[in-house]
Design a protein around this motif. Structure first.
Motif, mmCIF file in Angstrom:
data_model
loop_
_atom_site.group_PDB
_atom_site.id
_atom_site.type_symbol
_atom_site.label_atom_id
_atom_site.label_comp_id
_atom_site.label_asym_id
_atom_site.label_seq_id
_atom_site.Cartn_x
_atom_site.Cartn_y
_atom_site.Cartn_z
ATOM 1 N N LEU A 288 0.827 -1.211 0.000
ATOM 2 C CA LEU A 288 0.000 0.000 0.000
ATOM 3 C C LEU A 288 0.859 1.258 0.000
ATOM 4 N N LEU A 289 1.992 1.218 0.701
ATOM 5 C CA LEU A 289 2.891 2.368 0.680
ATOM 6 C C LEU A 289 3.472 2.590 -0.713
ATOM 7 N N ALA A 290 3.720 1.503 -1.444
ATOM 8 C CA ALA A 290 4.248 1.629 -2.803
ATOM 9 C C ALA A 290 3.248 2.315 -3.721
ATOM 10 N N THR A 291 1.957 2.059 -3.514
ATOM 11 C CA THR A 291 0.947 2.705 -4.353
ATOM 12 C C THR A 291 0.874 4.205 -4.080
ATOM 13 N N LEU A 292 1.128 4.614 -2.838
ATOM 14 C CA LEU A 292 1.150 6.043 -2.538
ATOM 15 C C LEU A 292 2.315 6.730 -3.250
ATOM 16 N N LYS A 293 3.439 6.038 -3.376
ATOM 17 C CA LYS A 293 4.593 6.614 -4.063
ATOM 18 C C LYS A 293 4.308 6.813 -5.550
ATOM 19 N N LEU A 294 3.464 5.933 -6.110
ATOM 20 C CA LEU A 294 3.140 6.071 -7.533
ATOM 21 C C LEU A 294 2.412 7.372 -7.827
ATOM 22 N N SER A 295 1.756 7.943 -6.822
ATOM 23 C CA SER A 295 1.047 9.204 -7.032
ATOM 24 C C SER A 295 1.995 10.326 -7.399
ATOM 25 N N CYS B 124 12.203 6.159 -37.368
ATOM 26 C CA CYS B 124 13.144 7.233 -37.030
ATOM 27 C C CYS B 124 14.571 6.709 -36.862
ATOM 28 N N GLY B 125 14.780 5.403 -37.061
ATOM 29 C CA GLY B 125 16.124 4.853 -37.006
ATOM 30 C C GLY B 125 16.455 4.038 -35.780
ATOM 31 N N PHE B 126 15.521 3.879 -34.844
ATOM 32 C CA PHE B 126 15.788 3.103 -33.634
ATOM 33 C C PHE B 126 15.611 1.611 -33.929
ATOM 34 N N SER B 127 16.384 0.804 -33.236
ATOM 35 C CA SER B 127 16.280 -0.646 -33.372
ATOM 36 C C SER B 127 15.285 -1.178 -32.357
ATOM 37 N N LEU B 128 14.474 -2.143 -32.765
ATOM 38 C CA LEU B 128 13.452 -2.692 -31.872
ATOM 39 C C LEU B 128 14.081 -3.352 -30.653
ATOM 40 N N ASP B 129 15.236 -3.947 -30.818
ATOM 41 C CA ASP B 129 15.890 -4.618 -29.694
ATOM 42 C C ASP B 129 16.369 -3.635 -28.640
ATOM 43 N N ASN B 130 16.605 -2.399 -29.034
ATOM 44 C CA ASN B 130 17.073 -1.389 -28.084
ATOM 45 C C ASN B 130 15.933 -0.624 -27.417
ATOM 46 N N LEU B 131 14.712 -0.866 -27.844
ATOM 47 C CA LEU B 131 13.562 -0.172 -27.261
ATOM 48 C C LEU B 131 13.050 -0.940 -26.042
ATOM 49 N N PRO B 132 12.603 -0.236 -25.007
ATOM 50 C CA PRO B 132 12.098 -0.932 -23.806
ATOM 51 C C PRO B 132 10.687 -1.448 -24.024
ATOM 52 N N TYR B 133 10.260 -2.322 -23.148
ATOM 53 C CA TYR B 133 8.853 -2.731 -23.109
ATOM 54 C C TYR B 133 8.102 -1.657 -22.328
ATOM 55 N N TRP B 134 7.326 -0.890 -23.050
ATOM 56 C CA TRP B 134 6.734 0.306 -22.470
ATOM 57 C C TRP B 134 5.789 0.015 -21.311
ATOM 58 N N LEU B 135 5.173 -1.164 -21.293
ATOM 59 C CA LEU B 135 4.217 -1.493 -20.247
ATOM 60 C C LEU B 135 4.740 -2.540 -19.262
ATOM 61 N N ARG B 136 5.932 -3.051 -19.486
ATOM 62 C CA ARG B 136 6.490 -4.060 -18.597
ATOM 63 C C ARG B 136 7.720 -3.570 -17.838
ATOM 64 N N ASP B 137 8.514 -2.758 -18.475
ATOM 65 C CA ASP B 137 9.718 -2.232 -17.835
ATOM 66 C C ASP B 137 9.317 -1.205 -16.774
ATOM 67 N N GLN B 138 9.617 -1.465 -15.514
ATOM 68 C CA GLN B 138 9.187 -0.590 -14.425
ATOM 69 C C GLN B 138 9.924 0.745 -14.393
ATOM 70 N N LYS B 139 10.939 0.905 -15.238
ATOM 71 C CA LYS B 139 11.601 2.195 -15.331
ATOM 72 C C LYS B 139 10.810 3.195 -16.170
ATOM 73 N N VAL B 140 9.968 2.688 -17.077
ATOM 74 C CA VAL B 140 9.262 3.586 -17.998
ATOM 75 C C VAL B 140 7.752 3.374 -18.017
ATOM 76 N N ASN B 141 7.258 2.243 -17.449
ATOM 77 C CA ASN B 141 5.829 1.962 -17.632
ATOM 78 C C ASN B 141 4.928 2.986 -16.947
ATOM 79 N N ASN B 142 5.308 3.476 -15.770
ATOM 80 C CA ASN B 142 4.479 4.479 -15.102
ATOM 81 C C ASN B 142 4.508 5.816 -15.839
ATOM 82 N N TRP B 143 5.669 6.162 -16.412
ATOM 83 C CA TRP B 143 5.729 7.384 -17.211
ATOM 84 C C TRP B 143 4.877 7.249 -18.467
ATOM 85 N N SER B 144 4.794 6.057 -19.009
ATOM 86 C CA SER B 144 3.948 5.832 -20.186
ATOM 87 C C SER B 144 2.481 6.065 -19.843
#
Length: 358
Positions: A82-89, A156-176
């Protein structure tokens, strides 16, 4: 030697209310107000107080509740999930501030005559008209691996292998998810700002240009003080919305991979786990957090706009000064008479004060 002065009667100075009270009109007003007030009490305040009572019990939808005091509240601040969900705010709060800043910039541009201004206003406001569930499905496919966003980035020239999983990678999924919320509510915030900016008197800009003020100075000293009320309103709405974010994480990710916000977790506890008491305590805590954030925001905005004056404050102070002088003059006039007459007299029973002669 005494000289008699002409009698001064307060009857001449005090207006006489010749219109009798229209009890029929008063009754109609009361009846029209009674229905919405009754609906508000029955469907808002009574459920709220019942929810506050449920927060002190361990209970399900079916069964006998058990009183446990403040245990539900202590669980909220001791359970790591529950504390983790408050941090997501915090993610959504940052997104809310970005949304307000971007909307203010676009509104400042589009509030004046620009080519294609009406088209851009409609295009920016259109996402707000779409249902939140539909937007969730749109962005679910938009962020899916190999779909729209990945395809555009590959062009735009990016490689698919270098792109993150936008909804699985916890570094970027919340920003998405935050980006999807900003995209949806940006148009609404912008339209409110445009309406406020267009209500400012145009002669102020002309006078500022004559004095040599540039666009930034006009924005700082004319636009910002003029839209202070709407700015505060938009920030409050954005922050409260960020604290109760639900649709985007619920529809796009179902709260998986660390994207479950406080509201999503509360829904799970209430309906899946059937811990009604704990969910009620979470709702009360969320309300308190929203009120604290709104209070802090008000204090900060009052400090930032402490020197701003669009003329309203000065006019209010002048009106208070005039009203104070009027009351003082009325008190001095009443001292001349033995009995002070009422401000408004109804009927023939009201009598003016007797004049004092010397």
């Amino acid at each position: 030697m005494t000289t008699s002065q002409p009698a001064v009667s307060t009857a001449e100075a005090v207006p006489f209310n010749k219109q009798p009270r229209d009890w029929k009109k008063i009754g109609i007003i009361v009846l029209f107000c009674a229905l919405p007030i009754a609906l508000l009490v029955v469907f808002t305040y009574l459920p709220f107080f019942q929810m506050c009572g449920y927060s002190f019990y361990k209970m399900k939808y079916i069964g006998t509740p058990k009183f446990i005091g403040l245990k539900n509240y202590t669980d909220i601040f001791t359970r790591p999930d529950l504390l983790a969900t408050l941090k997501l705010s915090l993610y959504y709060m940052v997104g809310a501030l970005i949304q307000v800043a971007l909307a203010l910039y676009l509104a400042t541009v589009l509030a004046f005559k620009v080519k294609g201004g009406s088209f851009f206003k409609g295009a920016m406001f259109f996402p707000y008209l779409i249902n939140g569930i539909a937007i969730g499905f749109i962005f679910k496919f938009f962020y899916t691996r190999g779909y729209v966003l990945d395809s555009v980035l590959q062009w735009c020239g990016f490689s698919l292998d270098n792109l993150p999983y936008w909804l699985r990678d916890q570094k970027v999924n919340n920003w998405s998810l935050v980006a999807s919320s900003v995209w949806r509510y940006l148009g609404q915030t912008m339209i409110l700002f445009i309406g406020a900016i267009m209500s400012i008197d145009g002669s102020l800009y002309e006078a500022a240009e004559i004095d040599g003020a540039n666009k930034w100075q006009q924005f700082k000293h004319i636009i910002l003080p003029g839209i202070q009320t709407i700015l505060v309103l938009n920030i409050i709405l954005s922050i409260t919305g960020s604290l109760s974010a639900f649709e985007a994480p619920y529809v796009i990710t179902s709260g998986a991979n660390g994207t479950g916000t406080f509201f999503v977790q509360m829904d799970k506890i209430a309906h899946s786990d059937q811990k009604v008491g704990l969910a009620s305590a979470m709702a009360v805590v969320l309300l308190v957090i929203i009120m604290i954030c709104a209070l802090i925001q008000k204090v900060v905005m009052n400090y930032l706009f402490r020197d701003a004056d669009d003329g309203t404050a000065k006019a209010r102070k002048h009106a208070q000064k005039v009203e104070k002088a009027r009351k003082k003059a009325l008190r001095n006039q009443n001292k001349v008479t033995v009995g002070a007459a009422p401000l408004f007299k109804n009927g023939s029973g009201a009598k003016a004060g007797t004049a004092v002669e010397s």
